[in-house]
Design a protein around this motif. Structure first.
Motif, mmCIF file in Angstrom:
data_model
loop_
_atom_site.group_PDB
_atom_site.id
_atom_site.type_symbol
_atom_site.label_atom_id
_atom_site.label_comp_id
_atom_site.label_asym_id
_atom_site.label_seq_id
_atom_site.Cartn_x
_atom_site.Cartn_y
_atom_site.Cartn_z
ATOM 1 N N ILE A 37 -11.014 -14.225 34.534
ATOM 2 C CA ILE A 37 -12.111 -15.097 34.855
ATOM 3 C C ILE A 37 -11.805 -16.331 35.483
ATOM 4 O O ILE A 37 -10.782 -16.829 35.105
ATOM 5 N N LYS A 60 -19.195 -8.097 38.560
ATOM 6 C CA LYS A 60 -17.998 -8.309 39.170
ATOM 7 C C LYS A 60 -16.950 -6.985 38.656
ATOM 8 O O LYS A 60 -16.265 -6.324 39.460
ATOM 9 N N GLY A 61 -17.044 -6.838 37.453
ATOM 10 C CA GLY A 61 -16.090 -6.181 36.686
ATOM 11 C C GLY A 61 -16.408 -4.660 37.086
ATOM 12 O O GLY A 61 -15.575 -3.675 37.033
ATOM 13 N N GLN A 70 -20.205 -10.779 27.811
ATOM 14 C CA GLN A 70 -20.013 -10.997 29.223
ATOM 15 C C GLN A 70 -21.241 -11.417 29.953
ATOM 16 O O GLN A 70 -22.262 -11.008 29.534
ATOM 17 N N SER A 71 -21.165 -12.261 31.085
ATOM 18 C CA SER A 71 -22.334 -12.770 31.645
ATOM 19 C C SER A 71 -22.715 -11.711 32.848
ATOM 20 O O SER A 71 -21.791 -10.786 32.977
ATOM 21 N N ARG A 104 -22.881 -11.902 35.894
ATOM 22 C CA ARG A 104 -22.017 -12.145 36.980
ATOM 23 C C ARG A 104 -20.768 -11.513 36.458
ATOM 24 O O ARG A 104 -20.358 -10.588 37.513
ATOM 25 N N GLU A 105 -19.914 -11.646 35.578
ATOM 26 C CA GLU A 105 -18.953 -10.938 35.037
ATOM 27 C C GLU A 105 -19.002 -9.518 35.104
ATOM 28 O O GLU A 105 -18.026 -8.815 35.640
#
Length: 185
Positions: free
Chosen positions: A44, A154-155, A147-148, A150-151
């Motif tokens: 993060i 990305k993940g 988790q958002s 966006r997270e």
């Protein structure tokens, strides 16, 4: 004095004497390296930045009392310790949240409600296992790991639109397959 040309040992000496320019040069030299270490461990960006800032705040505030022989090693260990404390606090916070939920369930619900909750939990797990793997993973990260979008994107190397699609698809699937647990109140 040109601080960029000084070696770490000389910078540490000037730092101990309270030279702000020496501190700024140390910051310029090591910020990105420490950030990469913190980001690799936390995943993060904002948390990694805060952890590195904390390392530098401690370095400045303790500059006269700490004996530093190898600046790079000292800062690397400091950021790793900061990350360790962060992860430990996150685990403790989650355990505390689970404890509060467990206490709430036991204090405010009778045995039948607890059994119904257990049945519902099992039913949700079964339905999630019927989802395509990617949809289930996105849903679990969204709803269980908080988790958002966006997270998650990305993940899992997905677009944010794809993540939103998987969440919507999962919610619709859960709603359709858990109708017997739905109540109107």
């Amino acid at each position: 004095m040109i601080f960029k040309q000084l070696d770490d040992e000389r910078l540490v000496g000037l730092l101990r004497d309270g030279q702000m320019a020496a501190f700024e040069e140390i910051y310029r030299r090591y910020w990105y390296k420490l950030y990469c270490i913190a980001y690799h461990q936390t995943g993060i960006r904002e948390d990694a930045e805060e952890l590195v800032q904390e390392v530098f705040l401690k370095l400045w505030s303790r500059r006269s009392e700490v004996l530093i022989r190898h600046l790079g090693m000292y800062l690397t260990i400091a950021v790793k310790n900061q990350v360790y404390d962060y992860i430990k606090s996150q685990i403790s916070y989650r355990k505390y949240q689970e404890y509060l939920i467990f206490q709430e369930i036991h204090q405010n619900h009778n045995t039948d409600e607890i059994i119904n909750f257990t049945d519902l939990t099992e039913a949700v797990e079964k339905v999630l296992n019927q989802l395509p793997e990617k949809s289930a993973e996105v849903f679990k990260r969204s709803r269980f790991e908080n988790q958002s979008v966006r997270e998650i994107a990305k993940g899992l190397n997905l677009s944010e639109k794809a993540v939103e699609y998987h969440i919507t698809k999962s919610l619709r699937f859960l709603k359709d397959n858990l109708k017997e647990y739905h109540s109107d109140n």
